[in-house]
Design an enzyme around this catalytic site. Structure first.
Site, short mmCIF file in Angstrom:
data_model
loop_
_atom_site.label_atom_id
_atom_site.label_comp_id
_atom_site.label_asym_id
_atom_site.label_seq_id
_atom_site.Cartn_x
_atom_site.Cartn_y
_atom_site.Cartn_z
N GLY A 108 33.23 -70.58 20.57
CA GLY A 108 34.62 -70.18 20.49
C GLY A 108 34.91 -68.70 20.59
O GLY A 108 36.07 -68.31 20.72
N GLY A 167 29.93 -70.84 24.57
CA GLY A 167 30.08 -71.19 25.98
C GLY A 167 30.68 -70.01 26.73
O GLY A 167 29.98 -69.20 27.34
N ARG A 168 32.00 -69.88 26.61
CA ARG A 168 32.74 -68.84 27.33
C ARG A 168 32.15 -67.45 27.16
O ARG A 168 32.04 -66.70 28.13
CB ARG A 168 34.18 -68.83 26.80
CG ARG A 168 35.12 -67.88 27.54
CD ARG A 168 36.45 -67.72 26.76
NE ARG A 168 36.96 -68.99 26.30
CZ ARG A 168 37.76 -69.79 27.00
NH1 ARG A 168 38.16 -69.43 28.18
NH2 ARG A 168 38.15 -70.95 26.49
N ARG A 222 42.53 -72.73 35.15
CA ARG A 222 42.98 -72.22 33.85
C ARG A 222 44.43 -71.74 33.84
O ARG A 222 45.15 -72.01 32.87
CB ARG A 222 42.03 -71.13 33.33
CG ARG A 222 40.59 -71.65 33.10
CD ARG A 222 39.70 -70.62 32.44
NE ARG A 222 40.14 -70.31 31.11
CZ ARG A 222 40.79 -69.22 30.76
NH1 ARG A 222 41.05 -68.28 31.65
NH2 ARG A 222 41.18 -69.05 29.53
N TYR A 240 46.48 -73.68 31.09
CA TYR A 240 46.75 -72.96 29.83
C TYR A 240 47.61 -71.73 30.05
O TYR A 240 47.68 -70.88 29.18
CB TYR A 240 45.46 -72.47 29.17
CG TYR A 240 44.28 -73.39 29.17
CD1 TYR A 240 44.26 -74.53 28.36
CD2 TYR A 240 43.14 -73.09 29.91
CE1 TYR A 240 43.15 -75.35 28.31
CE2 TYR A 240 42.02 -73.91 29.87
CZ TYR A 240 42.03 -75.04 29.07
OH TYR A 240 40.93 -75.83 29.03
N CYS A 292 49.85 -78.35 46.80
CA CYS A 292 51.27 -78.74 46.76
C CYS A 292 51.72 -79.03 45.33
O CYS A 292 52.00 -80.18 44.97
CB CYS A 292 51.48 -79.97 47.64
SG CYS A 292 50.87 -79.68 49.29
N TYR A 339 34.78 -72.24 32.52
CA TYR A 339 35.90 -73.18 32.65
C TYR A 339 36.66 -73.01 33.96
O TYR A 339 37.87 -73.19 34.00
CB TYR A 339 36.83 -73.08 31.42
CG TYR A 339 36.10 -73.32 30.12
CD1 TYR A 339 35.61 -74.58 29.81
CD2 TYR A 339 35.84 -72.27 29.24
CE1 TYR A 339 34.90 -74.81 28.65
CE2 TYR A 339 35.12 -72.49 28.07
CZ TYR A 339 34.66 -73.76 27.79
OH TYR A 339 33.94 -73.98 26.63
C1 LIG Z 1 33.78 -76.24 24.01
C2 LIG Z 1 32.88 -76.26 22.84
C3 LIG Z 1 32.04 -75.19 22.59
C4 LIG Z 1 32.07 -73.92 23.40
O1 LIG Z 1 33.28 -73.25 23.25
P1 LIG Z 1 33.49 -71.78 23.87
O2 LIG Z 1 34.88 -71.44 23.48
O3 LIG Z 1 33.31 -71.90 25.31
O4 LIG Z 1 32.48 -70.90 23.22
C5 LIG Z 1 31.16 -75.29 21.54
N1 LIG Z 1 31.11 -76.41 20.76
C6 LIG Z 1 31.93 -77.47 20.97
C7 LIG Z 1 31.83 -78.65 20.10
C8 LIG Z 1 32.85 -77.43 22.01
O5 LIG Z 1 33.65 -78.46 22.21
#
Ligand SMILES: *Cc1c(COP(=O)(O)O)cnc(C)c1O
Length: 429
Positions: free
Chosen positions: A251, A290-291, A327, A331, A358, A386
């Protein structure tokens, strides 16, 4: 009409820079890649990913830990391979992602299986290969997993995803730690879920996890979530169930538009202090970023097709669209857009940068100051996470090609999708 100020170094992510009027990723000019591979084209910096990973590794050095890259952010095999080689585990959310993990040769015990809707088939597949942990999100899922594991004569390693009910102060679609959303088990039901899990013959309790949202730019919500989780660990262990690891999810945000998230090592300094203060200093830590590992390691190159000035709005029509870069449409997300070869001294206009799809929702950037001509190539920044993993074939558009840059070398890691690729599974009447 204003004079083009030009992007400054401060607005470019690390490993992306202008050198001799050419936008580069590491040592490779992007204009050359667009010329060679066509557009839209994703280009990633290996060094950027590894340096983002290194910040977490520094932050957790000296602690027993496992960094599991949440591959839904970008699951291209070469990217997984680069991160796994550098010491990453993986966080997956489907059987398909498990196959990707195995394809890059990871030790399955370094894989965590997250997600609210695992099927029995996915559970079996993961148990068969010896997955490290199932992050379970409901009592019903726990019972199905218990049954599947007992059928196989196994015990499934489980962690319960708890919903700490903290506000991650991010976009509602990517906030997951509040009561009103579908993720995790409510605080008040956690203890009974653990005592139940501990009594199941097909389960082995190994951890606890949470994930409060995405694109989080403040330390506060993490510290709050940490406190809530540690409160729960104290209560669960008082009831006689040992928790081997604590998984704080992912996150952490990145700079898209002047955002100032803490560096991963600085964030973890604060969180480890909190853990130490509460007597959990020796507990194994898992995380699922992730991000923050890949988001700013990627750009998407797109060619300007047409200029369409209008009375109310000027539209710049480019060859990337919402199917490549979902994205903004999903969002209302912001991505910086800069020219690959700036037109110095040219006058800029204000444009809405839009794709050919379109849908009115098919926009990539609004009200951008750019001096461009048709045929110019633009780079959409912060497009490593993403984007490609959410890309679709809407409007029968083939998905973009991907290149991974390593110093002065560029490797094509995914070819452009052809029409034959797209229609391969279809049959005429
Ligand atoms: C999407 C997700 C992540 C990664 O989130 P990021 O914001 O990309 O770091 C980690 N754990 C779970 C359970 C997720 O659903």
């Amino acid at each position: 009409m204003t004079t083009l100020a030009g992007p400054t170094a401060a607005t470019l992510p690390p490993f992306v820079s202008y050198q001799n009027q050419q936008l580069m990723v590491e040592g490779v000019p992007l204009a050359a890649l667009a010329h060679e591979h066509g557009t839209p084209l994703f280009v990633y910096s290996r060094a950027a990913m590894l340096s983002a990973l290194a910040a977490y590794q520094r932050g957790l050095a000296g602690r027993e830990h496992l960094i599991c890259y949440a591959m839904k952010a970008n699951s291209s095999l070469a990217i997984l391979q680069a991160l796994v080689r550098a010491g990453c585990g993986l966080d997956i959310v489907s059987g398909g992602e498990l196959e990707r993990a195995l394809a890059v040769g990871i030790d399955p015990s370094r894989v965590i299986f997250s997600g609210v809707g695992k099927t029995r088939a996915e559970m079996r597949q993961a148990l068969q290969v010896g997955i490290g942990c199932f992050n379970v999100e409901s009592r019903a899922e726990l019972d199905v997993l218990d049954e599947v594991a007992r059928d196989m004569g196994l015990r499934a390693p489980v962690s319960v995803r708890v919903n700490p009910n903290v506000d991650a102060q991010t976009h509602p679609y990517i906030s997951t730690g509040l009561k009103g959303n579908k993720f995790g088990i409510a605080h008040e039901d956690v203890l009974s879920t653990y005592t139940h899990a501990a009594a199941c013959k097909g389960l082995r309790v190994v951890g606890i996890d949470c994930h409060i949202g995405s694109q989080i730019t403040q330390t506060g919500p993490y510290v709050d979530a940490m406190d809530r989780v540690l409160d729960l660990v104290e209560r669960i262990e008082a009831a006689g169930v040992h928790i081997e690891h604590i998984d704080f999810g992912g996150g952490l945000g990145i700079d898209y538009q002047g955002d100032t998230p803490p560096e991963a090592d600085v964030l973890w300094q604060a969180l480890l202090q909190r853990m130490d203060a509460r007597g959990f200093g020796d507990r194994k830590i898992c995380i699922e970023p992730g991000r923050s590992l890949v988001g700013n390691a990627g750009v998407c190159l797109t060619e300007v097709l047409y200029l369409k000035p209008g009375e109310q709005k000027n539209f710049l029509i480019v060859d990337a669209a919402m199917n490549d870069l979902p994205r903004p449409a999903m969002y209302q997300a912001f991505h910086r857009i800069v020219p690959v070869v700036p037109r110095n001294n040219a006058t800029a206009s204000t444009w809405d940068v839009v794709g050919p799809v379109c849908e009115s929702g098919d926009w990539i950037g609004r009200d951008r100051e750019l001096a461009v001509h048709p045929g110019d190539v633009l780079a959409v920044l912060s497009a490593g996470a993403y984007c490609m993993s959410m890309a679709s074939n809407y409007n029968t558009r083939g998905r973009a090609a991907e290149v991974l840059v390593d110093g002065t070398q560029a490797h094509l890691i995914r070819a452009r999708e052809s029409l034959a690729d797209q229609t391969r599974l279809e049959r005429l009447l």
